[in-house]
Design a protein around this motif. Structure first.
Motif, PDB file in Angstrom:
ATOM      1  N   PRO A 244       0.832  -1.214   0.000  1.00 27.68           N
ATOM      2  CA  PRO A 244       0.000   0.000   0.000  1.00 27.68           C
ATOM      3  C   PRO A 244       0.867   1.265   0.000  1.00 27.68           C
ATOM      4  N   HIS A 245       0.561   2.184  -0.908  1.00 31.79           N
ATOM      5  CA  HIS A 245       1.395   3.381  -1.051  1.00 31.79           C
ATOM      6  C   HIS A 245       0.591   4.491  -1.720  1.00 31.79           C
ATOM      7  N   VAL A 246       1.143   5.702  -1.679  1.00 28.40           N
ATOM      8  CA  VAL A 246       0.570   6.844  -2.377  1.00 28.40           C
ATOM      9  C   VAL A 246       1.252   6.955  -3.735  1.00 28.40           C
ATOM     10  N   PRO A 247       0.507   6.947  -4.845  1.00 27.53           N
ATOM     11  CA  PRO A 247       1.131   7.009  -6.173  1.00 27.53           C
ATOM     12  C   PRO A 247       1.891   8.319  -6.388  1.00 27.53           C
ATOM     13  N   HIS A 248       2.979   8.229  -7.149  1.00 22.10           N
ATOM     14  CA  HIS A 248       3.741   9.402  -7.565  1.00 22.10           C
ATOM     15  C   HIS A 248       4.029   9.252  -9.061  1.00 22.10           C
ATOM     16  N   ARG A 249       3.354  10.056  -9.860  1.00 16.31           N
ATOM     17  CA  ARG A 249       3.478   9.980 -11.334  1.00 16.31           C
ATOM     18  C   ARG A 249       4.587  10.912 -11.790  1.00 16.31           C
ATOM     19  N   LEU A 250       5.578  10.364 -12.486  1.00 13.83           N
ATOM     20  CA  LEU A 250       6.766  11.109 -12.887  1.00 13.83           C
ATOM     21  C   LEU A 250       6.552  11.913 -14.162  1.00 13.83           C
ATOM     22  N   PHE A 251       7.073  13.161 -14.160  1.00 15.87           N
ATOM     23  CA  PHE A 251       7.140  13.989 -15.363  1.00 15.87           C
ATOM     24  C   PHE A 251       8.533  14.613 -15.423  1.00 15.87           C
ATOM     25  N   LEU A 252       9.204  14.435 -16.558  1.00 17.10           N
ATOM     26  CA  LEU A 252      10.555  14.941 -16.732  1.00 17.10           C
ATOM     27  C   LEU A 252      10.558  16.318 -17.383  1.00 17.10           C
TER      28      LEU A 252
ATOM     29  N   GLU B 291      -5.772  11.570   7.642  1.00 19.36           N
ATOM     30  CA  GLU B 291      -6.193  11.683   9.038  1.00 19.36           C
ATOM     31  C   GLU B 291      -4.993  11.864   9.958  1.00 19.36           C
ATOM     32  N   GLN B 292      -3.902  11.166   9.657  1.00 19.26           N
ATOM     33  CA  GLN B 292      -2.693  11.279  10.462  1.00 19.26           C
ATOM     34  C   GLN B 292      -1.507  10.801   9.641  1.00 19.26           C
ATOM     35  N   GLU B 293      -0.368  11.431   9.851  1.00 20.28           N
ATOM     36  CA  GLU B 293       0.860  10.985   9.216  1.00 20.28           C
ATOM     37  C   GLU B 293       1.833  10.538  10.297  1.00 20.28           C
ATOM     38  N   TYR B 294       2.541   9.454  10.017  1.00 19.87           N
ATOM     39  CA  TYR B 294       3.499   8.900  10.966  1.00 19.87           C
ATOM     40  C   TYR B 294       4.871   8.810  10.310  1.00 19.87           C
ATOM     41  N   ARG B 295       5.892   8.895  11.133  1.00 20.81           N
ATOM     42  CA  ARG B 295       7.255   8.646  10.648  1.00 20.81           C
ATOM     43  C   ARG B 295       7.838   7.483  11.429  1.00 20.81           C
ATOM     44  N   ALA B 296       8.352   6.501  10.704  1.00 19.93           N
ATOM     45  CA  ALA B 296       9.000   5.344  11.312  1.00 19.93           C
ATOM     46  C   ALA B 296      10.471   5.361  10.931  1.00 19.93           C
TER      47      ALA B 296
ATOM     48  N   ARG C  55       1.139   0.741  16.632  1.00 17.71           N
ATOM     49  CA  ARG C  55       2.580   0.693  16.423  1.00 17.71           C
ATOM     50  C   ARG C  55       2.975  -0.569  15.650  1.00 17.71           C
ATOM     51  N   GLN C  56       2.352  -1.674  15.970  1.00 22.33           N
ATOM     52  CA  GLN C  56       2.656  -2.923  15.269  1.00 22.33           C
ATOM     53  C   GLN C  56       2.310  -2.815  13.790  1.00 22.33           C
ATOM     54  N   GLN C  57       1.153  -2.185  13.485  1.00 16.52           N
ATOM     55  CA  GLN C  57       0.746  -2.036  12.086  1.00 16.52           C
ATOM     56  C   GLN C  57       1.721  -1.133  11.329  1.00 16.52           C
ATOM     57  N   ILE C  58       2.107  -0.024  11.958  1.00 19.47           N
ATOM     58  CA  ILE C  58       3.046   0.898  11.316  1.00 19.47           C
ATOM     59  C   ILE C  58       4.393   0.212  11.110  1.00 19.47           C
ATOM     60  N   THR C  59       4.852  -0.503  12.146  1.00 20.70           N
ATOM     61  CA  THR C  59       6.131  -1.201  12.049  1.00 20.70           C
ATOM     62  C   THR C  59       6.117  -2.226  10.922  1.00 20.70           C
ATOM     63  N   GLY C  60       5.044  -2.992  10.816  1.00 23.96           N
ATOM     64  CA  GLY C  60       4.951  -4.014   9.779  1.00 23.96           C
ATOM     65  C   GLY C  60       5.027  -3.426   8.385  1.00 23.96           C
TER      66      GLY C  60
ATOM     67  N   ILE D 110       4.380   7.290   6.667  1.00 21.10           N
ATOM     68  CA  ILE D 110       3.191   6.468   6.464  1.00 21.10           C
ATOM     69  C   ILE D 110       1.967   7.310   6.795  1.00 21.10           C
ATOM     70  N   VAL D 111       0.961   7.273   5.936  1.00 25.54           N
ATOM     71  CA  VAL D 111      -0.241   8.078   6.148  1.00 25.54           C
ATOM     72  C   VAL D 111      -1.445   7.183   6.406  1.00 25.54           C
ATOM     73  N   GLU D 112      -2.383   7.722   7.157  1.00 29.26           N
ATOM     74  CA  GLU D 112      -3.636   7.026   7.444  1.00 29.26           C
ATOM     75  C   GLU D 112      -4.764   7.766   6.734  1.00 29.26           C
ATOM     76  N   VAL D 113      -5.442   7.073   5.835  1.00 30.44           N
ATOM     77  CA  VAL D 113      -6.556   7.635   5.074  1.00 30.44           C
ATOM     78  C   VAL D 113      -7.725   6.662   5.155  1.00 30.44           C
ATOM     79  N   ASP D 114      -8.853   7.136   5.654  1.00 25.15           N
ATOM     80  CA  ASP D 114     -10.036   6.279   5.830  1.00 25.15           C
ATOM     81  C   ASP D 114      -9.715   5.030   6.655  1.00 25.15           C
ATOM     82  N   GLY D 115      -8.847   5.218   7.641  1.00 24.54           N
ATOM     83  CA  GLY D 115      -8.517   4.119   8.538  1.00 24.54           C
ATOM     84  C   GLY D 115      -7.502   3.135   8.003  1.00 24.54           C
ATOM     85  N   GLU D 116      -6.996   3.362   6.784  1.00 29.35           N
ATOM     86  CA  GLU D 116      -6.028   2.463   6.173  1.00 29.35           C
ATOM     87  C   GLU D 116      -4.659   3.129   6.090  1.00 29.35           C
ATOM     88  N   LEU D 117      -3.601   2.348   6.310  1.00 26.16           N
ATOM     89  CA  LEU D 117      -2.242   2.852   6.261  1.00 26.16           C
ATOM     90  C   LEU D 117      -1.617   2.608   4.888  1.00 26.16           C
TER      91      LEU D 117
END
Length: 259
Positions: free
Chosen positions: A16-24, A97-102, A190-195, A213-220
């Motif tokens: 699971p990730h946030v897409p990043h579309r590249l443009f040169l 909803e929340q951003e975390y740094r691991a 913490r376990q979910q973020i760590t995983g 790691i970001v939380e959107v609609d309850g999903e990381l």
């Protein structure tokens, strides 16, 4: 260091990730479509829907991260970034909803913290504009914070928040932009973020990194993997942060020397 390549690899591995579309940059004509960038940029924005997040492909610390709310703003932001960047990325704007740094070091995650955006509280009487005006007069808030709030709520400034309602000032979660670090203690979260962080670390075969790691609609989901582990603002803003930062760097150096 490459947001787009990281996102592509995470997508390939179904992490699971946030897409990043590249443009040169157009100067790299040999790697740009014969139609140029603009048709593809417009198509991506129309598919995702505005607003669109546009950022430098190798930026750090929230620098050169912009939100375009319509086609003219998108064109303006792209032109500005291409004045000094060889590559930029587009991402959908998410209601985070929340951003975390691991912080990860091999199979360990010695430090995980949330980034709480700066906010003001509604009083049931004042409009958002009035609350921002009061904010601008408060010397304890960082310079430029009111301007961020005006940009964040343009078109909604006349709304009157309820008593005690939290109004986030900025749409960014960077500590450099005024967010406050809050340690994530032991527990299911913490376990979910760590995983997820460890999945991301292994995906790009990195040993020492900071993973957002970001939380959107309850999903990381993974926002970015940072090869630079910068803890300056954390050490300043978090009680005991300097000791935590020193301990983390010491552990990394000891592992490096042991090799």
């Amino acid at each position: 260091s490459d947001k787009s390549a990281t996102a592509d690899l995470l997508a390939h591995l179904e992490i699971p990730h946030v897409p990043h579309r590249l443009f040169l940059h157009p100067d790299l004509a040999g790697y740009v479509s014969s139609e140029g960038n603009w048709p593809a940029m417009q198509a991506y924005a129309e598919k995702q829907g505005y607003p669109i997040v546009v950022k430098a492909n190798q930026g750090t610390g929230g620098d050169e991260v912009h939100r375009a709310n319509n086609p003219p703003e998108l064109e303006q932001v792209v032109g500005k970034l291409f004045q000094k960047e060889r590559a930029i990325t587009f991402s959908p704007f998410l209601e985070i909803e929340q951003e975390y740094r691991a912080i990860v070091l091999d199979e360990e995650s010695p430090l995980i913290y949330a980034k709480r955006r700066p906010e003001i509280l509604g009083d049931g009487q004042s409009s958002i504009l009035k609350l921002i005006e009061q904010l601008a007069l408060d010397p304890s808030f960082p310079k430029g914070m009111a301007a961020q709030a005006l940009d964040n709520y343009h078109g909604d400034l006349s709304r009157v928040p309820e008593m005690g309602q939290r109004i986030a000032i900025s749409w960014k979660h960077n500590l450099a932009a005024g967010a406050t670090p809050m340690r994530v203690e032991d527990g299911e979260l913490r376990q979910q973020i760590t995983g997820l962080a460890q999945q991301a670390r292994a995906a790009i075969n990195i040993r020492f990194a900071s993973i957002d790691i970001v939380e959107v609609d309850g999903e990381l989901s993974v926002l970015e993997i940072n090869s630079g582990v910068m803890m300056e603002y954390f050490s300043r803003k978090f009680e005991g942060g300097r000791e935590s930062a020193k301990g983390t760097y010491q552990a990394a150096i000891q592992k490096m020397m042991a090799q």
